[in-house]
Design a protein around this motif. Structure first.
Motif, PDB file in Angstrom:
ATOM      1  N   THR A  20       0.831  -1.204   0.000  1.00 27.36           N
ATOM      2  CA  THR A  20       0.000   0.000   0.000  1.00 27.36           C
ATOM      3  C   THR A  20       0.867   1.255   0.000  1.00 27.36           C
ATOM      4  O   THR A  20       0.503   2.272  -0.605  1.00 27.36           O
ATOM      5  CB  THR A  20      -0.974   0.009   1.198  1.00 27.36           C
ATOM      6  OG1 THR A  20      -0.238  -0.010   2.429  1.00 27.36           O
ATOM      7  CG2 THR A  20      -1.911  -1.196   1.155  1.00 27.36           C
ATOM      8  N   MET A  23       2.046   1.824  -3.493  1.00 31.37           N
ATOM      9  CA  MET A  23       1.010   2.422  -4.324  1.00 31.37           C
ATOM     10  C   MET A  23       0.919   3.929  -4.084  1.00 31.37           C
ATOM     11  O   MET A  23       0.671   4.710  -5.011  1.00 31.37           O
ATOM     12  CB  MET A  23      -0.331   1.750  -4.054  1.00 31.37           C
ATOM     13  CG  MET A  23      -0.382   0.292  -4.491  1.00 31.37           C
ATOM     14  SD  MET A  23      -0.221   0.096  -6.283  1.00 31.37           S
ATOM     15  CE  MET A  23      -1.866   0.575  -6.803  1.00 31.37           C
ATOM     16  N   GLY A 165      -4.696  -0.211  -1.424  1.00 28.47           N
ATOM     17  CA  GLY A 165      -3.640   0.159  -2.360  1.00 28.47           C
ATOM     18  C   GLY A 165      -4.178   0.937  -3.543  1.00 28.47           C
ATOM     19  O   GLY A 165      -3.583   1.928  -3.976  1.00 28.47           O
ATOM     20  N   LEU A 169      -3.308   5.081  -4.632  1.00 27.09           N
ATOM     21  CA  LEU A 169      -2.724   5.553  -5.893  1.00 27.09           C
ATOM     22  C   LEU A 169      -3.115   7.011  -6.158  1.00 27.09           C
ATOM     23  O   LEU A 169      -2.234   7.873  -6.304  1.00 27.09           O
ATOM     24  CB  LEU A 169      -3.151   4.632  -7.028  1.00 27.09           C
ATOM     25  CG  LEU A 169      -2.494   4.835  -8.391  1.00 27.09           C
ATOM     26  CD1 LEU A 169      -1.003   4.582  -8.308  1.00 27.09           C
ATOM     27  CD2 LEU A 169      -3.120   3.899  -9.426  1.00 27.09           C
TER      28      LEU A 169
END
Length: 269
Positions: A20, A23, A165, A169
């Motif tokens: 995560t 990301m 995750g 982004l």
């Protein structure tokens, strides 16, 4: 006991939260390719993150906590209710203590204790606060795999990590681009943007360790993470994604995020 407990749940939680964090870094790297921050894109990203967090709070955290409470012989509503409220209270206290300012806000709107810190640091801290309950949620769910109480599967825990995750982004982009707009170099904007996600592995490992060492607190821990996430969504993310009037756009993005997280949890869990 689930066969997946042959793996170390704490190690799995660490790996999941490192994903995560990665990301977040990937999202922050957009600063190298995009010239300027677009408020509509920022609002869309935050709305999507809100939807993912709301869905994860129920499907991945509260629903299992209710089932576990019944299995432990407690009133099935009591541990989830207590944990949920404690999670919100914890984030409320942290929100009042740690100095931070949200993107698009002036220094006069900074929250937390008064400080002379630069605006850039306060922007990073705002997103870092969002990431504490996310990392905690992933860690607690992976830590639950060590429990004697039947709970989900490794794929369900992975689904949560994937969902968090995915929403990290655009969240990484949402912090690096405003930093670039504040005048920082692209490299520094990226470094600060990805740094906001470093708290997730820390919170994830702490959550996994807690529930593996003290199994009876598991339903409380799951609902605690849910309460913390819902607090962040209501207190910070939803107002922020509607600041510039893009209410419909942010709302649709939130619904899409909710559905994607629901599908991930139900199909993989």
């Amino acid at each position: 006991m689930n066969s997946i407990t042959s793996y170390d749940p704490v190690l799995l939680a660490l790996l999941a939260t490192l994903f995560t964090w990665l990301m977040t870094a990937l999202g922050a790297s957009a600063v190298f390719f995009v010239r300027g921050a677009n408020r509509k894109v920022l609002n869309l990203s935050l709305g999507f993150a809100a939807g993912v967090m709301m869905a994860a709070s129920f499907w991945s955290l509260l629903a299992p906590a209710i089932e576990m409470s019944a299995a432990q012989g407690s009133p099935e509503w009591l541990p989830p209710a207590v944990g949920f409220l404690l999670g919100g209270l914890f984030l409320a206290i942290v929100d009042k203590v740690i100095p931070h300012v949200h993107p698009g806000c002036s220094l006069n709107e900074a929250e937390g204790i008064k400080t002379t810190w630069h605006r850039n640091r306060l922007l990073v801290l705002a997103v870092t606060l969002h990431n504490i309950p996310e990392g905690l949620a992933v860690g607690v769910v992976f830590g639950a795999l060590a429990s004697d109480i039947t709970y989900g599967s490794l794929t369900a825990a992975i689904a949560l990590a994937i969902g968090i995750g995915i929403q990290n982004l655009p969240e990484g982009t949402a912090i690096s681009m405003p930093l670039r707009g504040e005048g920082l170099s692209r490299r520094k904007s990226f470094m600060y943007g990805q740094l906001s996600g470093i708290v997730e592995p820390i919170a994830g490992v702490a959550g996994a360790l807690l529930v593996t060492l003290f199994t009876p607190v598991l339903p409380y821990a799951l609902s605690f993470a849910a309460g913390a996430m819902i607090f962040v969504v209501i207190e910070d993310i939803i107002p922020e994604c509607q600041r510039e009037g893009n209410v419909d756009l942010a709302t649709v993005a939130a619904m899409v995020g909710f559905v994607i997280m629901m599908i991930l949890d139900v199909s993989l869990g």
